[in-house]
Design an enzyme around this catalytic site. Structure first.
Site, PDB file in Angstrom:
ATOM      1  N   LYS A 192      -6.617  -4.924  -3.131  1.00  0.00           N
ATOM      2  CA  LYS A 192      -7.200  -5.630  -1.978  1.00  0.00           C
ATOM      3  C   LYS A 192      -8.260  -4.749  -1.308  1.00  0.00           C
ATOM      4  CE  LYS A 192      -3.464  -4.442   1.288  1.00  0.00           C
ATOM      5  NZ  LYS A 192      -4.268  -3.576   2.144  1.00  0.00           N
TER       6      LYS A 192
ATOM      7  N   ASP B 143       0.787  -1.251   0.000  1.00  0.00           N
ATOM      8  CA  ASP B 143       0.000   0.000   0.000  1.00  0.00           C
ATOM      9  C   ASP B 143       0.816   1.298   0.000  1.00  0.00           C
ATOM     10  OD1 ASP B 143      -1.940  -1.931   0.207  1.00  0.00           O
ATOM     11  OD2 ASP B 143      -2.805  -1.213   2.083  1.00  0.00           O
TER      12      ASP B 143
ATOM     13  N   CYS C  53      -2.210  -2.580   7.648  1.00  0.00           N
ATOM     14  CA  CYS C  53      -2.185  -3.484   6.488  1.00  0.00           C
ATOM     15  C   CYS C  53      -0.939  -4.366   6.432  1.00  0.00           C
ATOM     16  CB  CYS C  53      -2.358  -2.677   5.210  1.00  0.00           C
ATOM     17  SG  CYS C  53      -4.031  -1.997   5.091  1.00  0.00           S
TER      18      CYS C  53
HETATM   19  C1  C5J Z   1      -3.137   0.582   5.514  1.00  0.00           C
HETATM   20  C2  C5J Z   1      -4.906   1.757   6.615  1.00  0.00           C
HETATM   21  N1  C5J Z   1      -2.586   0.428   4.311  1.00  0.00           N
HETATM   22  N2  C5J Z   1      -4.127   2.216   7.580  1.00  0.00           N
HETATM   23  N3  C5J Z   1      -4.389   1.099   5.562  1.00  0.00           N
HETATM   24  O1  C5J Z   1      -2.536   0.297   6.526  1.00  0.00           O
HETATM   25  O2  C5J Z   1      -6.098   1.952   6.642  1.00  0.00           O
END
Ligand code: C5J
Length: 226
Positions: free
Chosen positions: A129, A24, A162
């Site tokens: 995802k 991400d 994530c």
């Molecule tokens: C991730 C989030 N990528 N913090 N998303 O950690 O919502």
């Protein structure tokens, strides 16, 4: 086989069975004007790891590892976004709402893209995802199994959300997992630190952690650079 200095002990892996999973590293989380900032976070904490993740990507590409990038993202009609997920967060910045970089966390919107510095190559896997974990409701498990991957090296954001969720999913599926300490970040630094400690506690209950320098050093040694 390669062995690197890690915690709670040495991490040994076969490069041809190893994948780098970059979680991400998207504009929505890292750049001003995205989802992360709209929730009141200091995105500079996440932007700070981009150079280290770029070095890690360069090492993985040079060594011929499979490279996987994930994006937390939803369909434009939000059919893959549970109402309970959408209801959380800031009332004026929910998933699917218009933001300064397009609709928040919607596939194909400018903010949903991976930052330019870490852009995937055409040969690399990009996994969209809808959840926090990289395996839930995605083809990742099948893609890794088809390539005989047994070891996963993790980087990305955010460490406790994530990244940790994906690493726990991988651990439960039998992968040996390493988290690169300085290639992961959180808006809340204490949560990053706690996650690193949780992962490697109790003899590596979720996996191993190591700084990027450990990987770089072992690969330099292998190639006779040191
Ligand atoms: C991730 C989030 N990528 N913090 N998303 O950690 O919502």
């Amino acid at each position: 086989m390669l062995t690197i200095d890690a915690q709670p002990g040495p991490f040994t892996f076969e490069p041809s069975k190893t994948a780098l999973v970059v979680i991400d590293m998207q504009r929505d989380f890292i750049e001003p004007g995205g989802f992360g900032e709209s929730l009141g976070n200091d995105v500079s904490l996440l932007a700070a790891i981009v150079p280290t993740v770029a070095s890690l990507l360069a090492l993985a590409r040079r060594e011929g590892w499979l490279v996987v990038h994930t994006r937390e993202s939803h369909a434009a009609d939000l059919s893959d976004c549970p109402p309970a997920k959408r209801a959380r967060g800031a009332p004026n910045a929910r998933i699917g709402d218009p933001g300064r970089m397009g609709r928040i966390l919607i596939r194909g919107e400018p903010g949903n893209a991976i930052v330019d510095e870490l852009a995937p190559l055409g040969s690399e896997l990009v996994i969209d995802k809808p959840g926090k974990g990289a395996f839930y409701a995605t083809p990742l498990g099948g893609e890794l199994a088809a390539r005989g991957i047994t070891h996963l090296v993790f980087a990305g954001v955010t460490t406790e959300v994530c990244v940790q969720t994906s690493m726990r999913e991988a651990n439960d599926r039998g992968y040996e997992c390493l988290l690169v300490e300085d290639a992961t970040a959180s808006y809340i630094p204490a949560f990053r630190q706690a996650t690193l400690e949780m992962v490697r506690s109790q003899g590596g209950i979720v996996g191993w952690t190591a700084p990027f320098a450990s990987l770089a050093q072992s690969h330099g040694e292998k190639r006779g650079w040191n």
